[in-house]
Write a protein that holds these residues in place. Structure first.
Motif, PDB file in Angstrom:
ATOM      1  N   TRP A 171      -0.480  10.175   0.019  1.00 22.18           N
ATOM      2  CA  TRP A 171      -0.890   9.439  -1.164  1.00 22.18           C
ATOM      3  C   TRP A 171      -2.306   9.887  -1.460  1.00 22.18           C
ATOM      4  O   TRP A 171      -3.134  10.014  -0.546  1.00 22.18           O
ATOM      5  CB  TRP A 171      -0.847   7.940  -0.881  1.00 22.18           C
ATOM      6  CG  TRP A 171      -1.525   7.087  -1.911  1.00 22.18           C
ATOM      7  CD1 TRP A 171      -1.015   6.688  -3.120  1.00 22.18           C
ATOM      8  CD2 TRP A 171      -2.840   6.529  -1.824  1.00 22.18           C
ATOM      9  NE1 TRP A 171      -1.921   5.912  -3.792  1.00 22.18           N
ATOM     10  CE2 TRP A 171      -3.065   5.796  -3.019  1.00 22.18           C
ATOM     11  CE3 TRP A 171      -3.848   6.577  -0.867  1.00 22.18           C
ATOM     12  CZ2 TRP A 171      -4.244   5.118  -3.266  1.00 22.18           C
ATOM     13  CZ3 TRP A 171      -5.032   5.911  -1.111  1.00 22.18           C
ATOM     14  CH2 TRP A 171      -5.219   5.184  -2.307  1.00 22.18           C
ATOM     15  N   SER A 213       4.155  -0.662   1.875  1.00 29.67           N
ATOM     16  CA  SER A 213       2.701  -0.809   1.920  1.00 29.67           C
ATOM     17  C   SER A 213       2.239  -1.904   0.986  1.00 29.67           C
ATOM     18  O   SER A 213       2.836  -2.150  -0.054  1.00 29.67           O
ATOM     19  CB  SER A 213       2.023   0.514   1.551  1.00 29.67           C
ATOM     20  OG  SER A 213       2.291   0.861   0.213  1.00 29.67           O
ATOM     21  N   ARG A 219       1.015  -1.777  -2.949  1.00 31.19           N
ATOM     22  CA  ARG A 219       2.038  -0.747  -3.037  1.00 31.19           C
ATOM     23  C   ARG A 219       1.388   0.580  -3.424  1.00 31.19           C
ATOM     24  O   ARG A 219       0.708   0.681  -4.427  1.00 31.19           O
ATOM     25  CB  ARG A 219       3.087  -1.120  -4.084  1.00 31.19           C
ATOM     26  CG  ARG A 219       4.282  -0.191  -4.018  1.00 31.19           C
ATOM     27  CD  ARG A 219       5.352  -0.623  -5.001  1.00 31.19           C
ATOM     28  NE  ARG A 219       6.556   0.162  -4.880  1.00 31.19           N
ATOM     29  CZ  ARG A 219       6.637   1.472  -5.065  1.00 31.19           C
ATOM     30  NH1 ARG A 219       5.570   2.156  -5.345  1.00 31.19           N
ATOM     31  NH2 ARG A 219       7.785   2.102  -4.939  1.00 31.19           N
ATOM     32  N   LEU A 220       1.596   1.600  -2.583  1.00 37.02           N
ATOM     33  CA  LEU A 220       1.066   2.933  -2.841  1.00 37.02           C
ATOM     34  C   LEU A 220       2.232   3.875  -3.115  1.00 37.02           C
ATOM     35  O   LEU A 220       3.300   3.726  -2.524  1.00 37.02           O
ATOM     36  CB  LEU A 220       0.286   3.453  -1.629  1.00 37.02           C
ATOM     37  CG  LEU A 220      -0.837   2.571  -1.085  1.00 37.02           C
ATOM     38  CD1 LEU A 220      -1.455   3.214   0.148  1.00 37.02           C
ATOM     39  CD2 LEU A 220      -1.893   2.328  -2.146  1.00 37.02           C
ATOM     40  N   HIS A 225      -5.429   9.307  -4.546  1.00 34.55           N
ATOM     41  CA  HIS A 225      -5.832   8.671  -5.796  1.00 34.55           C
ATOM     42  C   HIS A 225      -7.332   8.395  -5.775  1.00 34.55           C
ATOM     43  O   HIS A 225      -7.867   7.881  -4.785  1.00 34.55           O
ATOM     44  CB  HIS A 225      -5.072   7.358  -5.988  1.00 34.55           C
ATOM     45  CG  HIS A 225      -5.442   6.629  -7.246  1.00 34.55           C
ATOM     46  ND1 HIS A 225      -5.101   7.075  -8.502  1.00 34.55           N
ATOM     47  CD2 HIS A 225      -6.159   5.497  -7.435  1.00 34.55           C
ATOM     48  CE1 HIS A 225      -5.581   6.230  -9.412  1.00 34.55           C
ATOM     49  NE2 HIS A 225      -6.228   5.276  -8.791  1.00 34.55           N
TER      50      HIS A 225
END
Length: 199
Positions: A166, A186, A189-190, A168
């Motif tokens: 992930w 997660s 939420r990822l 970002h």
């Protein structure tokens, strides 16, 4: 049992020390355990600096994992061994990116980073994978001598390790496991996606 990984990501107060971040991570692990009906009091987690957190009340197959950087902490409980690493982009790394890329052991990974649309983001994807592989190997009792003794060629499709990532807003999270299918939940939420070897 299906392989599961449950993660919590949290932000610590500004200026928190490494000890505070480790304590917050262990509090998060206790909360994750409680959600599973397991009583893992904070005081009984293994001390900071002794590898992956362990707890005498955490039954097999559950295992804990933890990473923190720049005030952000990610904690997880999994039914299989996983290595996780969280990193945050730093301006000084951008200024010396070519030097950092040269440290990486695989020529095709170095080349892929330098040819990427965002070389710094690509570097952090590679670096966190090395860290996550190191932690995964350490859980198996075979820690490499250093993080850079790991090889990203071990990732699927050519190797036997599955990775998820992930990324970002300057943050990168990598997860590695020998389990090819892992149900990852997660909070928050990822959008964690499967990753294969770079290059």
């Amino acid at each position: 049992m299906k392989a599961h990984l449950e993660l919590i990501l949290a932000q610590a107060p500004p200026g928190s020390s490494g000890a505070c971040l480790s304590r917050l991570g262990r509090e998060m692990l206790s909360r994750l355990a409680a959600r599973r009906g397991l009583d893992c009091p904070l005081a009984d987690w293994s001390p900071r600096g002794q590898g992956a957190p362990r707890h005498p009340s955490l039954p097999m197959p559950w295992r804990a994992c933890l990473s923190h950087r720049d005030g952000r902490v990610v904690a997880g409980l999994a039914t299989v061994p996983v290595g996780i690493d969280l990193e945050h982009a730093r301006p000084r790394h951008g200024a010396r990116l070519a030097e950092l890329v040269d440290l990486l052991p695989e020529a095709r990974v170095r080349r892929a980073i330098l040819e990427a649309a965002s070389p710094l983001g690509a570097f952090y994807r590679a670096w966190t994978l090395h860290e996550a592989l190191f932690k995964l190997d350490s859980l198996a009792g075979r820690p490499p001598g250093s993080v850079l003794e790991t090889r990203l060629s071990r990732l699927l499709p050519g190797g036997g390790v599955q990775a998820w990532q992930w990324q970002h807003d300057g943050w990168t999270l990598s997860i590695c496991s020998h389990q090819r299918r892992l149900c990852i939940r997660s909070l928050p939420r990822l959008a964690i996606t499967p990753e294969t070897v770079m290059g």
